[in-house]
Motif scaffolding. Structure first.
Motif, PDB file in Angstrom:
ATOM      1  N   SER A 236      -2.546 -32.741 -40.615  1.00 45.13           N
ATOM      2  CA  SER A 236      -2.247 -31.462 -39.960  1.00 45.13           C
ATOM      3  C   SER A 236      -2.792 -31.437 -38.522  1.00 45.13           C
ATOM      4  O   SER A 236      -3.619 -32.271 -38.145  1.00 45.13           O
ATOM      5  N   LYS A 237      -2.325 -30.460 -37.752  1.00 43.46           N
ATOM      6  CA  LYS A 237      -2.669 -30.427 -36.327  1.00 43.46           C
ATOM      7  C   LYS A 237      -4.148 -30.157 -36.079  1.00 43.46           C
ATOM      8  O   LYS A 237      -4.690 -30.511 -35.033  1.00 43.46           O
ATOM      9  N   SER A 238      -4.841 -29.558 -37.068  1.00 43.29           N
ATOM     10  CA  SER A 238      -6.263 -29.265 -36.879  1.00 43.29           C
ATOM     11  C   SER A 238      -7.127 -30.531 -36.892  1.00 43.29           C
ATOM     12  O   SER A 238      -8.269 -30.515 -36.428  1.00 43.29           O
ATOM     13  N   ARG A 240      -6.554 -33.380 -35.231  1.00 41.70           N
ATOM     14  CA  ARG A 240      -6.572 -33.873 -33.848  1.00 41.70           C
ATOM     15  C   ARG A 240      -6.452 -35.398 -33.791  1.00 41.70           C
ATOM     16  O   ARG A 240      -6.966 -36.110 -34.664  1.00 41.70           O
ATOM     17  N   GLY A 339      -9.054 -28.795 -43.899  1.00 46.51           N
ATOM     18  CA  GLY A 339      -8.886 -27.338 -43.826  1.00 46.51           C
ATOM     19  C   GLY A 339      -8.377 -26.751 -45.128  1.00 46.51           C
ATOM     20  O   GLY A 339      -8.140 -27.453 -46.109  1.00 46.51           O
ATOM     21  N   ASN A 366     -13.530 -27.821 -41.529  1.00 37.57           N
ATOM     22  CA  ASN A 366     -13.199 -26.521 -42.121  1.00 37.57           C
ATOM     23  C   ASN A 366     -12.633 -26.615 -43.535  1.00 37.57           C
ATOM     24  O   ASN A 366     -12.063 -25.646 -44.049  1.00 37.57           O
TER      25      ASN A 366
END
Length: 449
Positions: A236-238, A240, A339, A366
């Motif tokens: 996912s984009k979180s 990075r 996350g 997270n």
């Protein structure tokens, strides 16, 4: 046909002989089949004046018992021993003894130094000398572990924090064992993360032997067991891009510890975000080099976090014969996420465990610990891992690799697999013999009649 006394006696004789043979086979196989992964292992033992001579003898017994459980050899585990008090003495170099008998004999001859407690100095010595190539240490690589086991019973007279950090930064995994009135904060300053796995305490030297099994398990790699391992990786984009590269390195760390081959460990890789994408199925690559190259080529997806969808993909696709899964082989799923899932994970997580998959959940940043625990197999504490920092994933890789192999007795997993196969083959052979013998006895009885 009603069995005659002759047939009964023959059957009992064959079954008894076969049982004796299988018992002997099992005993022979259960002995010495633990294959330890290549390790440069250095014991750092405190022999200050607070350690009585009789207590020091118990430390040597502990060392000898751990050594007995290792696969000692130039291409397997090399063992060194550093003895310290106010000064440091290199008792056994990594290059000195290449077999257990020589090592154990050398350990029995070590004498206590009986002065102060310069623990920091001993760690510096291990870093500069004991783990040097000149003393038999191998060149730093992902294929060889560097491990120090420190045994101490008191408060050091010098600083340990900075030198222990330098040792860990150099790739040395440190276990700290405290005895009696030891300073626990010192143990925590020396040990590697996670501290729960690297710090041990015993009340007295008389019970230090109870730690033997832990360290035999820590070095015992059941790499001969066939295992299907599938990674489910959050893209996912979180995460990075720079952290996604660290995740790929982490995957390859675990692959380095597996015995990848056509008949042993197979590895598959799935990435997920808002969608699920299979990077490669089980069995496509049957050597570490090709596997690791394929992992490096994985392209970061970005977007959302559909962990539930990924778990359903694992159930419906990854562990099916059509995607390379082998019947009767241990199935291990390793889920990584950073996350909260954007969909429901409960049903798929439960079904994966009900299907007998051994599920590991690894969270960073997270990630929600309740979700990790819901994914993880029992006992949960051994199957879920969390760290706040992507850079700390190295320690999780080490711990997770050990647990993939863990059984009630990790050193017996290979012998159990072989013994089961031996029994199955023996039963098939015995059945054929009995069928043939029954026909022959029937013919004899017909002639007599």
């Amino acid at each position: 046909m009603t069995p005659t006394p002759l047939l009964v006696l023959l059957l009992l004789g064959i079954i008894g002989a076969q049982a004796t043979l299988d018992m002997r086979t099992a005993a022979a196989m259960a002995a010495g089949l633990c294959k330890t992964r290549p390790t440069d292992l250095v014991f750092i033992i405190d022999s200050s004046r607070s350690v009585r001579p009789s207590e020091f003898e118990q430390v040597k017994v502990f060392l000898a018992k751990v050594i007995e459980g290792l696969d000692v050899g130039p291409n397997a585990t090399r063992v060194g021993v550093v003895n310290y008090a106010s000064r440091v003495k290199n008792e056994v170099s990594l290059k000195t003894h290449r077999n257990k008998a020589g090592l154990v004999k050398a350990v029995t001859k070590i004498e206590p130094l009986s002065t102060g407690t310069m623990t920091g100095l001993s760690i510096q010595f291990a870093l500069n000398v004991a783990f040097s190539e000149g003393e038999g240490a191998r060149v730093k690589s992902n294929d060889v572990s560097k491990v120090a086991i420190i045994v101490t019973d008191g408060r050091p007279q010098d600083s340990v924090k900075d030198v222990a950090q330098r040792a860990r930064d150099a790739g040395i995994e440190i276990f700290a064992i405290g005895v009696g009135r030891v300073d626990m904060s010192t143990l925590r300053q020396m040990a590697s993360e996670p501290l729960d796995d690297h710090v041990d305490y015993v009340e007295s030297y008389s019970v230090i032997e109870k730690l033997t099994k832990k360290f035999q398990e820590a070095f015992c790699a059941c790499s001969n067991s066939a295992t299907d391992v599938v990674f489910l990786i959050d893209g996912s984009k979180s995460v990075r891009p720079e952290n996604f590269e660290l995740v790929k390195k982490w995957i390859n760390q675990i692959i380095d510890k597996l015995d990848v081959s056509d008949s042993k460990a197979h590895v598959g890789l799935v990435q997920y975000s808002s969608l699920v994408r299979q990077e490669f199925p089980l069995g496509r690559f049957n050597n570490k080099k090709d596997l690791k190259e394929a992992v490096k080529k994985m392209v970061y997806m970005e977007r959302g976090t559909m962990t539930g969808q990924a778990l359903r993909y694992l159930l419906d696709n990854s562990f099916t014969p059509g995607q390379g899964a082998r019947p009767g082989v241990t199935k291990v799923g390793i889920v990584f996420t950073d996350g909260r899932s954007q969909d429901y994970i409960g049903e798929a997580a439960k079904k994966a465990k009900e299907n007998g998959f051994r599920m590991y959940a690894v969270g960073v940043g997270n990630a929600v610990e309740d979700e990790l625990k819901e994914i993880a197999s029992e006992p949960t504490a051994e199957h879920y891992f969390y760290t706040a920092d992507f850079k700390a994933m190295t320690q999780i890789a080490k711990k997770l690799q050990i647990n993939i192999c863990q059984e009630d007795d990790p050193c017996e997993c290979d012998s159990l697999v072989k013994f089961q196969k031996k029994v199955e083959d023996a039963l098939q052979a015995l059945t054929k013999k009995l069928e043939s013998m029954s026909k022959r006895i029937a013919m004899l009885e017909n002639k007599i009649v």
